[in-house]
Scaffold this motif. Structure first.
Motif, mmCIF file in Angstrom:
data_model
loop_
_atom_site.group_PDB
_atom_site.id
_atom_site.type_symbol
_atom_site.label_atom_id
_atom_site.label_comp_id
_atom_site.label_asym_id
_atom_site.label_seq_id
_atom_site.Cartn_x
_atom_site.Cartn_y
_atom_site.Cartn_z
ATOM 1 N N LEU A 100 21.434 45.339 47.992
ATOM 2 C CA LEU A 100 22.483 44.861 47.077
ATOM 3 C C LEU A 100 23.169 46.040 46.377
ATOM 4 O O LEU A 100 24.391 46.039 46.201
ATOM 5 C CB LEU A 100 21.905 43.882 46.051
ATOM 6 C CG LEU A 100 21.447 42.538 46.634
ATOM 7 C CD1 LEU A 100 20.683 41.733 45.579
ATOM 8 C CD2 LEU A 100 22.625 41.719 47.159
ATOM 9 N N ALA A 116 25.986 45.091 49.496
ATOM 10 C CA ALA A 116 25.981 43.747 50.083
ATOM 11 C C ALA A 116 26.119 42.723 48.953
ATOM 12 O O ALA A 116 25.738 42.991 47.819
ATOM 13 C CB ALA A 116 24.682 43.502 50.843
ATOM 14 N N ASP A 117 26.687 41.562 49.275
ATOM 15 C CA ASP A 117 26.861 40.533 48.254
ATOM 16 C C ASP A 117 25.679 39.593 48.194
ATOM 17 O O ASP A 117 25.383 39.025 47.153
ATOM 18 C CB ASP A 117 28.126 39.740 48.548
ATOM 19 C CG ASP A 117 29.313 40.659 48.526
ATOM 20 O OD1 ASP A 117 29.765 40.996 47.440
ATOM 21 O OD2 ASP A 117 29.758 41.086 49.615
ATOM 22 N N LYS A 118 25.037 39.402 49.350
ATOM 23 C CA LYS A 118 23.898 38.488 49.397
ATOM 24 C C LYS A 118 22.851 39.061 50.352
ATOM 25 O O LYS A 118 23.186 39.819 51.258
ATOM 26 C CB LYS A 118 24.311 37.112 49.946
ATOM 27 C CG LYS A 118 25.512 36.490 49.282
ATOM 28 C CD LYS A 118 25.895 35.194 49.998
ATOM 29 C CE LYS A 118 27.331 34.810 49.717
ATOM 30 N NZ LYS A 118 27.783 33.651 50.477
ATOM 31 N N ASP A 143 15.597 35.520 40.158
ATOM 32 C CA ASP A 143 15.505 35.921 38.755
ATOM 33 C C ASP A 143 16.196 37.250 38.501
ATOM 34 O O ASP A 143 16.870 37.426 37.500
ATOM 35 C CB ASP A 143 14.032 36.033 38.318
ATOM 36 C CG ASP A 143 13.402 34.663 38.132
ATOM 37 O OD1 ASP A 143 14.173 33.683 38.093
ATOM 38 O OD2 ASP A 143 12.167 34.570 38.048
ATOM 39 N N PHE A 150 18.494 38.872 40.605
ATOM 40 C CA PHE A 150 19.860 39.074 41.095
ATOM 41 C C PHE A 150 20.727 37.828 41.002
ATOM 42 O O PHE A 150 21.923 37.886 41.252
ATOM 43 C CB PHE A 150 19.825 39.571 42.548
ATOM 44 C CG PHE A 150 18.876 40.721 42.757
ATOM 45 C CD1 PHE A 150 19.137 41.959 42.174
ATOM 46 C CD2 PHE A 150 17.715 40.562 43.490
ATOM 47 C CE1 PHE A 150 18.263 43.022 42.337
ATOM 48 C CE2 PHE A 150 16.826 41.621 43.669
ATOM 49 C CZ PHE A 150 17.107 42.856 43.081
ATOM 50 N N GLY A 151 20.141 36.709 40.660
ATOM 51 C CA GLY A 151 20.901 35.455 40.569
ATOM 52 C C GLY A 151 20.837 34.674 41.864
ATOM 53 O O GLY A 151 20.685 35.246 42.946
ATOM 54 N N VAL A 152 20.943 33.354 41.757
ATOM 55 C CA VAL A 152 20.813 32.501 42.943
ATOM 56 C C VAL A 152 21.944 32.748 43.939
ATOM 57 O O VAL A 152 21.782 32.538 45.138
ATOM 58 C CB VAL A 152 20.765 30.994 42.584
ATOM 59 C CG1 VAL A 152 19.568 30.679 41.713
ATOM 60 C CG2 VAL A 152 22.042 30.522 41.930
ATOM 61 N N GLN A 153 23.091 33.221 43.428
ATOM 62 C CA GLN A 153 24.243 33.400 44.324
ATOM 63 C C GLN A 153 24.003 34.502 45.356
ATOM 64 O O GLN A 153 24.706 34.583 46.344
ATOM 65 C CB GLN A 153 25.519 33.674 43.523
ATOM 66 C CG GLN A 153 25.686 35.066 42.963
ATOM 67 C CD GLN A 153 24.745 35.346 41.800
ATOM 68 O OE1 GLN A 153 24.253 34.447 41.135
ATOM 69 N NE2 GLN A 153 24.467 36.619 41.562
ATOM 70 N N CYS A 154 22.993 35.343 45.110
ATOM 71 C CA CYS A 154 22.664 36.426 46.042
ATOM 72 C C CYS A 154 21.651 36.004 47.092
ATOM 73 O O CYS A 154 21.416 36.721 48.046
ATOM 74 C CB CYS A 154 22.034 37.600 45.305
ATOM 75 S SG CYS A 154 23.152 38.511 44.291
ATOM 76 N N GLY A 165 20.366 30.064 46.866
ATOM 77 C CA GLY A 165 21.715 29.634 46.508
ATOM 78 C C GLY A 165 22.491 29.108 47.699
ATOM 79 O O GLY A 165 23.561 28.520 47.550
ATOM 80 N N GLU A 166 21.945 29.317 48.876
ATOM 81 C CA GLU A 166 22.633 28.914 50.099
ATOM 82 C C GLU A 166 21.614 28.876 51.235
ATOM 83 O O GLU A 166 20.624 29.609 51.205
ATOM 84 C CB GLU A 166 23.723 29.957 50.411
ATOM 85 C CG GLU A 166 24.746 29.535 51.432
ATOM 86 C CD GLU A 166 25.900 30.526 51.516
ATOM 87 O OE1 GLU A 166 25.699 31.712 51.201
ATOM 88 O OE2 GLU A 166 27.014 30.117 51.881
ATOM 89 N N ASN A 199 27.171 44.035 41.219
ATOM 90 C CA ASN A 199 27.507 44.826 42.376
ATOM 91 C C ASN A 199 28.599 45.821 41.998
ATOM 92 O O ASN A 199 29.773 45.563 42.143
ATOM 93 C CB ASN A 199 27.985 43.875 43.476
ATOM 94 C CG ASN A 199 28.213 44.603 44.762
ATOM 95 O OD1 ASN A 199 28.349 45.827 44.770
ATOM 96 N ND2 ASN A 199 28.258 43.875 45.846
ATOM 97 N N GLY A 211 24.485 37.653 37.950
ATOM 98 C CA GLY A 211 23.180 37.477 37.333
ATOM 99 C C GLY A 211 23.302 36.506 36.176
ATOM 100 O O GLY A 211 24.261 35.743 36.108
ATOM 101 N N SER A 212 22.341 36.532 35.284
ATOM 102 C CA SER A 212 22.353 35.508 34.244
ATOM 103 C C SER A 212 22.962 36.020 32.939
ATOM 104 O O SER A 212 22.848 37.195 32.588
ATOM 105 C CB SER A 212 20.939 34.970 34.004
ATOM 106 O OG SER A 212 20.286 35.727 33.005
ATOM 107 N N PRO A 232 25.891 26.514 43.891
ATOM 108 C CA PRO A 232 27.059 27.159 43.304
ATOM 109 C C PRO A 232 28.406 26.738 43.934
ATOM 110 O O PRO A 232 28.438 26.268 45.074
ATOM 111 C CB PRO A 232 26.822 28.648 43.597
ATOM 112 C CG PRO A 232 25.447 28.795 44.147
ATOM 113 C CD PRO A 232 24.994 27.466 44.569
ATOM 114 N N MET A 249 30.832 28.072 45.762
ATOM 115 C CA MET A 249 30.771 29.285 46.565
ATOM 116 C C MET A 249 31.768 29.220 47.702
ATOM 117 O O MET A 249 31.741 28.286 48.489
ATOM 118 C CB MET A 249 29.344 29.446 47.136
ATOM 119 C CG MET A 249 29.131 30.730 47.909
ATOM 120 S SD MET A 249 27.507 30.789 48.688
ATOM 121 C CE MET A 249 26.472 31.279 47.320
ATOM 122 N N VAL A 307 31.994 32.655 43.435
ATOM 123 C CA VAL A 307 30.595 32.262 43.550
ATOM 124 C C VAL A 307 30.006 32.232 42.145
ATOM 125 O O VAL A 307 29.823 33.249 41.504
ATOM 126 C CB VAL A 307 29.794 33.156 44.529
ATOM 127 C CG1 VAL A 307 30.011 34.627 44.278
ATOM 128 C CG2 VAL A 307 28.314 32.841 44.481
#
Lengths: 252, 213
Positions: free
Chosen positions: A93, A97-99, A118, A120-124, A168-169, B11, B47-48, B120, B122, B148
């Motif tokens: 990351l 990279a985004d995910k 936790d 990097f977030g679920v979107q990753c 997240g996906e 990022n 992130g959060s 999400p 997305m 996203v």
């Protein structure tokens, strides 16, 4: 409203794209950076890089590839293959990279998904699921190690499990359809879509542009992934998206 | 020069690379002394919300950013960085934000009644311009950009909406008030339109610098 995504997938080994990429006009068909730009210009919505390097050196090279790709590509991309720890995720990351996509490592230790989410977030966090229909089970069974090792997991149970842990996906590959080129596995795709509320990428079986219309018309898939059909120029991302648009599917 | 605030989340590589492609000079730093040399700031982030606010406090960047904005200098928040510009968020636990813009980040789920949809949010969604003449939207059109996020800004303040998208309700996509601007989507991942938005921010930063000279 959000559009359906078309995602070419590139296999990378020791820093080179492998698996017969046949393009005319490319200086070097194995160069990940050149290929990503090519697909970006064609209108790809996202890219997936699968690191199939077996060696430590190859993995290190992958990080360099990610860094280079991130420097030129203005669309999101996911990296999977050989990611086993939060440190591995961080390296990929931070390189741009985004995910990240987890497969075998997530089955071995499902906590890895929540640890990554936790940080990097679920979107990753993408979890790649390889599923094959099992007569005895009356449903699809999950396989790991590139489809070589069966597990005890049934597909909807596993999909729910990974989402509850922070995926997240879901990148869902039908092992029955993979390589057969007669369309996506609609039943499998819809089954998983009904089980979870995160975006699902359908993968395995794309053989013609009509298959993409099918998967978006008949299932709630959010994206469709394909490799060889694009690499061998049987159709192009541009053609697929034009066809989808003509058929009333919302695309970018 | 643009300063990218490194507070340990997000990022940063892709934002900085995008600026490089546009020939915009930047400094990527967590040091407020270094960032103070910049003419405009970018607050990125994935992130959060709660972690992000804690990190901004820990790294002693919070007061720096507040003073920056009070001085009328340009600030662009991206994705989570945009949400941080608002009053707060209910992500994980209620957390106070920077408070430059009025609004609160809410879970997508609670925004619609009994409709099952994907979270999400997305993918590529289409922009709808609310302020087509805003300088952030110069040379762009109502095209698709890459989103996203699992939380969405809810605001009563119509005047801060520069562009929106539709995802089971209105999603603030480009927001702004004076020198504070935000994008919910990732311009650095949004192909041509995204690049143009970053270029437009670069122009706003350059104009601010000229005015100050």
């Amino acid at each position: 409203m959000i559009t359906k995504r078309i995602i070419p997938c590139l296999d990378v080994q020791e820093g080179r794209v492998v698996k017969g990429v046949q393009f005319v006009g490319l200086r070097d068909a194995g160069d990940p950076v050149e290929l990503s730009t090519f697909y970006d210009e064609q209108g790809a919505d996202e890219l997936v890089f699968l690191d199939i390097s077996a060696s430590h050196e190859g993995r290190k090279t992958m990080v360099e590839v990610v860094r280079e790709v991130a420097g030129t590509l203005a669309i999101p991309f996911t990296v999977g293959g050989g990611i086993n720890s939060v440190d591995d995720m961080r390296t990929i990351l931070l390189a741009g990279a985004d995910k990240v996509s987890l497969n075998t490592a997530a089955v071995k230790r499902p906590e890895l998904i929540s640890e990554g989410a936790d940080y990097f977030g679920v979107q990753c966090m993408v979890v790649a699921i390889d599923a094959k229909y099992d007569e005895n089970l009356g449903s699809w069974r999950i396989y790991t190690h590139g489809g070589r090792t069966p597990t005890d997991w049934e597909v909807t149970d596993w999909a729910k499990e990974v989402v509850s842990r922070g995926a997240g996906e879901i990148l869902l590959t039908s092992m029955d359809q993979d390589g057969a080129k007669n369309g996506f596995d609609l039943a499998l795709t819809e089954t998983v879509n009904n089980a979870v509320s995160v975006p699902v990428i359908a993968s395995g079986g794309a053989g013609a542009k009509e298959d993409f219309v099918d998967v978006f018309d008949k299932t709630r898939a959010d994206a469709a992934l394909a490799a060889s059909i694009f690499h061998y120029k049987e159709t192009s991302v541009e053609e697929v998206k034009k066809y989808l648009r003509d058929k009333g599917v919302r695309v970018r | 020069m643009i300063g990218i605030i490194d507070y340990g989340m997000g990022n940063l590589h892709s934002v900085s690379k995008a600026l490089e492609r546009l020939d915009l000079t930047y400094v990527l730093s967590e040091d407020t002394g270094e960032l103070a040399e910049a003419d405009g700031l970018i607050l990125p982030g994935v992130g959060s919300f709660h972690d992000a606010m804690n990190l901004l406090k820990e790294k002693e960047q919070l007061d720096f950013i507040k003073k920056w904005v009070a001085d009328g200098r340009p600030l662009l928040g991206i994705c989570l960085g945009m949400q941080l510009l608002f009053d707060g968020s209910e992500e994980n636990q209620d957390t106070e934000g920077l408070g430059f813009l009025p609004g609160y980040a809410r879970s997508f789920r609670k925004s619609e009644d009994n409709v099952s949809y994907k979270v999400p949010h997305m993918g590529w969604n289409k922009l709808q311009f609310k302020q087509p003449d805003h300088e952030m939207l110069t040379n762009t059109e109502e095209g698709h950009v890459y989103f996203v996020h699992s939380y969405v800004m809810r605001t009563e303040a119509e005047d801060i909406l520069i562009a929106t998208a539709d995802y089971f309700g209105e999603v603030p996509a480009v927001v702004g008030k004076g020198n504070v601007i935000g994008t919910q989507f990732h311009p650095e991942k949004s192909s041509r339109i995204g690049m143009q938005l970053l270029e437009n921010f670069g122009k706003i930063v350059a104009e601010g610098r000229n005015n100050n000279e």
